[in-house]
Design a protein around this motif. Structure first.
Motif, PDB file in Angstrom:
ATOM      1  N   ASN A 112       4.871 -14.947   7.438  1.00  0.00           N
ATOM      2  CA  ASN A 112       5.196 -15.558   8.607  1.00  0.00           C
ATOM      3  C   ASN A 112       3.534 -16.465   8.565  1.00  0.00           C
ATOM      4  N   ARG A 113       3.777 -17.781   8.787  1.00  0.00           N
ATOM      5  CA  ARG A 113       2.866 -18.726   8.545  1.00  0.00           C
ATOM      6  C   ARG A 113       2.250 -18.598  10.145  1.00  0.00           C
ATOM      7  N   LYS A 114       2.854 -18.338  11.054  1.00  0.00           N
ATOM      8  CA  LYS A 114       2.199 -18.119  12.364  1.00  0.00           C
ATOM      9  C   LYS A 114       1.293 -17.174  12.687  1.00  0.00           C
ATOM     10  N   LEU A 115       1.600 -15.988  11.957  1.00  0.00           N
ATOM     11  CA  LEU A 115       0.455 -14.817  11.973  1.00  0.00           C
ATOM     12  C   LEU A 115       0.259 -14.529  10.442  1.00  0.00           C
ATOM     13  N   LYS A 116      -0.565 -14.876   9.995  1.00  0.00           N
ATOM     14  CA  LYS A 116      -1.062 -14.900   8.493  1.00  0.00           C
ATOM     15  C   LYS A 116      -1.681 -13.595   8.472  1.00  0.00           C
ATOM     16  N   TRP A 117      -1.374 -12.842   7.211  1.00  0.00           N
ATOM     17  CA  TRP A 117      -1.821 -11.520   7.129  1.00  0.00           C
ATOM     18  C   TRP A 117      -3.405 -11.225   6.906  1.00  0.00           C
ATOM     19  N   HIS A 118      -4.042 -12.477   6.429  1.00  0.00           N
ATOM     20  CA  HIS A 118      -5.492 -12.376   5.971  1.00  0.00           C
ATOM     21  C   HIS A 118      -6.182 -12.598   7.412  1.00  0.00           C
ATOM     22  N   GLU A 119      -5.402 -13.231   8.517  1.00  0.00           N
ATOM     23  CA  GLU A 119      -6.121 -13.416   9.877  1.00  0.00           C
ATOM     24  C   GLU A 119      -6.040 -12.168  10.546  1.00  0.00           C
ATOM     25  N   ARG A 120      -4.901 -11.191  10.347  1.00  0.00           N
ATOM     26  CA  ARG A 120      -4.519 -10.298  11.340  1.00  0.00           C
ATOM     27  C   ARG A 120      -5.127  -9.027  10.795  1.00  0.00           C
ATOM     28  N   THR A 121      -5.645  -8.944   9.619  1.00  0.00           N
ATOM     29  CA  THR A 121      -6.232  -7.713   9.054  1.00  0.00           C
ATOM     30  C   THR A 121      -7.669  -7.851   8.579  1.00  0.00           C
ATOM     31  N   ASN A 122      -8.196  -6.856   8.370  1.00  0.00           N
ATOM     32  CA  ASN A 122      -9.661  -6.865   7.814  1.00  0.00           C
ATOM     33  C   ASN A 122     -10.062  -5.740   6.817  1.00  0.00           C
ATOM     34  N   PHE A 123      -9.120  -5.411   5.920  1.00  0.00           N
ATOM     35  CA  PHE A 123      -9.262  -4.499   4.946  1.00  0.00           C
ATOM     36  C   PHE A 123      -8.688  -5.031   3.727  1.00  0.00           C
ATOM     37  N   PHE A 124      -9.073  -4.472   2.573  1.00  0.00           N
ATOM     38  CA  PHE A 124      -8.619  -4.534   1.158  1.00  0.00           C
ATOM     39  C   PHE A 124      -8.268  -3.601   0.595  1.00  0.00           C
ATOM     40  N   PRO A 125      -7.009  -3.141   0.168  1.00  0.00           N
ATOM     41  CA  PRO A 125      -6.621  -1.948  -0.699  1.00  0.00           C
ATOM     42  C   PRO A 125      -7.079  -2.042  -1.981  1.00  0.00           C
ATOM     43  N   PHE A 126      -7.290  -0.858  -2.750  1.00  0.00           N
ATOM     44  CA  PHE A 126      -7.857  -0.588  -4.060  1.00  0.00           C
ATOM     45  C   PHE A 126      -6.633  -0.227  -4.901  1.00  0.00           C
ATOM     46  N   PHE A 127      -6.169  -0.951  -5.901  1.00  0.00           N
ATOM     47  CA  PHE A 127      -4.933  -0.733  -6.617  1.00  0.00           C
ATOM     48  C   PHE A 127      -5.538  -0.196  -8.078  1.00  0.00           C
ATOM     49  N   LYS A 128      -4.890   0.921  -8.597  1.00  0.00           N
ATOM     50  CA  LYS A 128      -5.218   1.459  -9.770  1.00  0.00           C
ATOM     51  C   LYS A 128      -4.243   2.108 -10.692  1.00  0.00           C
ATOM     52  N   GLY A 129      -3.994   1.852 -11.836  1.00  0.00           N
ATOM     53  CA  GLY A 129      -2.840   2.179 -12.638  1.00  0.00           C
ATOM     54  C   GLY A 129      -3.112   3.657 -13.279  1.00  0.00           C
ATOM     55  N   THR A 130      -2.093   4.505 -13.353  1.00  0.00           N
ATOM     56  CA  THR A 130      -2.476   5.742 -13.943  1.00  0.00           C
ATOM     57  C   THR A 130      -1.968   5.852 -15.540  1.00  0.00           C
ATOM     58  N   ALA A 131      -2.272   6.759 -16.487  1.00  0.00           N
ATOM     59  CA  ALA A 131      -1.904   6.893 -17.723  1.00  0.00           C
ATOM     60  C   ALA A 131      -0.161   7.233 -17.602  1.00  0.00           C
ATOM     61  N   ASN A 132       0.387   7.875 -16.597  1.00  0.00           N
ATOM     62  CA  ASN A 132       1.810   8.044 -16.600  1.00  0.00           C
ATOM     63  C   ASN A 132       2.562   7.038 -15.796  1.00  0.00           C
ATOM     64  N   GLY A 133       2.070   5.837 -15.506  1.00  0.00           N
ATOM     65  CA  GLY A 133       2.781   4.729 -15.013  1.00  0.00           C
ATOM     66  C   GLY A 133       2.671   4.578 -13.669  1.00  0.00           C
ATOM     67  N   ALA A 134       1.912   5.571 -12.800  1.00  0.00           N
ATOM     68  CA  ALA A 134       1.892   5.653 -11.364  1.00  0.00           C
ATOM     69  C   ALA A 134       0.937   4.474 -10.960  1.00  0.00           C
ATOM     70  N   LEU A 135       0.957   4.146  -9.856  1.00  0.00           N
ATOM     71  CA  LEU A 135       0.082   3.257  -9.110  1.00  0.00           C
ATOM     72  C   LEU A 135      -0.979   4.001  -7.960  1.00  0.00           C
ATOM     73  N   LYS A 136      -1.810   3.948  -8.084  1.00  0.00           N
ATOM     74  CA  LYS A 136      -2.793   4.841  -6.975  1.00  0.00           C
ATOM     75  C   LYS A 136      -3.343   3.575  -5.832  1.00  0.00           C
ATOM     76  N   VAL A 137      -3.166   3.728  -4.741  1.00  0.00           N
ATOM     77  CA  VAL A 137      -3.529   2.804  -3.852  1.00  0.00           C
ATOM     78  C   VAL A 137      -4.621   3.415  -2.746  1.00  0.00           C
ATOM     79  N   SER A 138      -5.676   3.074  -2.815  1.00  0.00           N
ATOM     80  CA  SER A 138      -6.620   3.453  -2.130  1.00  0.00           C
ATOM     81  C   SER A 138      -6.898   2.918  -0.809  1.00  0.00           C
ATOM     82  N   LEU A 139      -6.854   3.337   0.297  1.00  0.00           N
ATOM     83  CA  LEU A 139      -6.866   2.542   1.582  1.00  0.00           C
ATOM     84  C   LEU A 139      -7.875   3.124   2.429  1.00  0.00           C
ATOM     85  N   PRO A 140      -8.807   2.186   3.049  1.00  0.00           N
ATOM     86  CA  PRO A 140     -10.132   2.769   3.942  1.00  0.00           C
ATOM     87  C   PRO A 140      -9.544   3.216   5.445  1.00  0.00           C
ATOM     88  N   ALA A 141     -10.395   3.889   6.114  1.00  0.00           N
ATOM     89  CA  ALA A 141      -9.961   4.236   7.637  1.00  0.00           C
ATOM     90  C   ALA A 141      -9.503   2.933   8.023  1.00  0.00           C
TER      91      ALA A 141
END
Length: 240
Positions: A112-141
């Motif tokens: 949605n170009r009228k409401l851009k994500w980077h203008e509506r949010t102020n946080f950055f998730p951290f992504f890390k892959g695991t040995a078994n193929g899962a993906l861990k996503v760390s989110l701040p408060a």
């Protein structure tokens, strides 16, 4: 083939000559040459046709599963971004064929170009892959007015993270939801920091993480196109 019309004028074509009747003007011109495509333009046309067909199936399924409205010009913009994901692969006959091989090009695309994500949010998730193929996503408060920026007349928002598996190299473009995380964000509440684990998926194709925020409140526009923001936050390949 040339014909005589009701006014006694010739119209149509005779060999390489075309008879033209334009109001009071009557003239002849040569038949235009046929456009001859080079191998390069034929290949580009083939890729464009494939991307258009697969993108339409992908977008239709994705918007339906995520209950996301179709914004004006979304199809053309999404197709253009998906075109950048094309790479060259090898098929069984050892001939080069276009493949969807670089999902990274989707990151940051705005639904949605009228409401851009980077203008509506102020946080950055951290992504890390695991040995078994899962993906861990760390989110701040996550807090209203801080990580989720306010919108006039809005009093809360539904924040959704969706992990989607899709295979664009299949003509059917199979798509499924692997995992979803949702949280309510309001004026008087704060969501603590957390870790979201996306399980491994053995389906061939891509794994996409999509973030979406949907605002709500009394007096807010009922048009979803004016109250939501979404983007691709992370992309990767499940299996080739």
């Amino acid at each position: 083939m040339a014909n005589i019309n009701k006014k006694g004028n010739l119209s149509g074509a005779l060999g390489e000559i075309v008879f033209v009747n334009d109001g009071d003007r009557k003239y002849t011109r040569l038949r235009p040459d046929l456009v001859r495509q080079s191998e390069r333009t034929k290949a580009a046309s083939k890729v464009f046709g494939m991307v258009s067909s697969r993108e339409k199936k992908f977008r239709t399924k994705l918007l339906n599963r995520l209950q996301m409205p179709a914004i004006q010009y979304l199809a053309a913009q999404h197709r253009g971004r998906l075109q950048k994901c094309i790479t060259r692969g090898r098929n069984g006959a050892q001939q080069e064929e276009p493949q969807f091989g670089s999902p990274e090009a989707l990151i940051g695309f705005e639904f949605n170009r009228k409401l851009k994500w980077h203008e509506r949010t102020n946080f950055f998730p951290f992504f890390k892959g695991t040995a078994n193929g899962a993906l861990k996503v760390s989110l701040p408060a996550i807090k209203w007015g801080r990580e989720i920026k306010t919108l006039p007349k809005a009093t809360s928002a539904l924040l959704t993270f969706t992990a989607v598996s899709v295979n664009l190299n299949s003509t059917d473009v199979p798509l499924k939801i692997v995992s979803t995380l949702t949280m309510e964000v309001g004026r008087s509440s704060e969501n603590p920091a957390q870790e979201w684990t996306v399980p491994a998926d053995d389906a061939p194709g891509w794994l996409l993480i999509i973030g979406m925020v949907q605002y709500s409140g009394n007096g807010l526009s009922e048009k979803r196109s004016e109250t939501f923001s979404a983007t691709y936050l992370w992309t990767g390949i499940n299996r080739i």
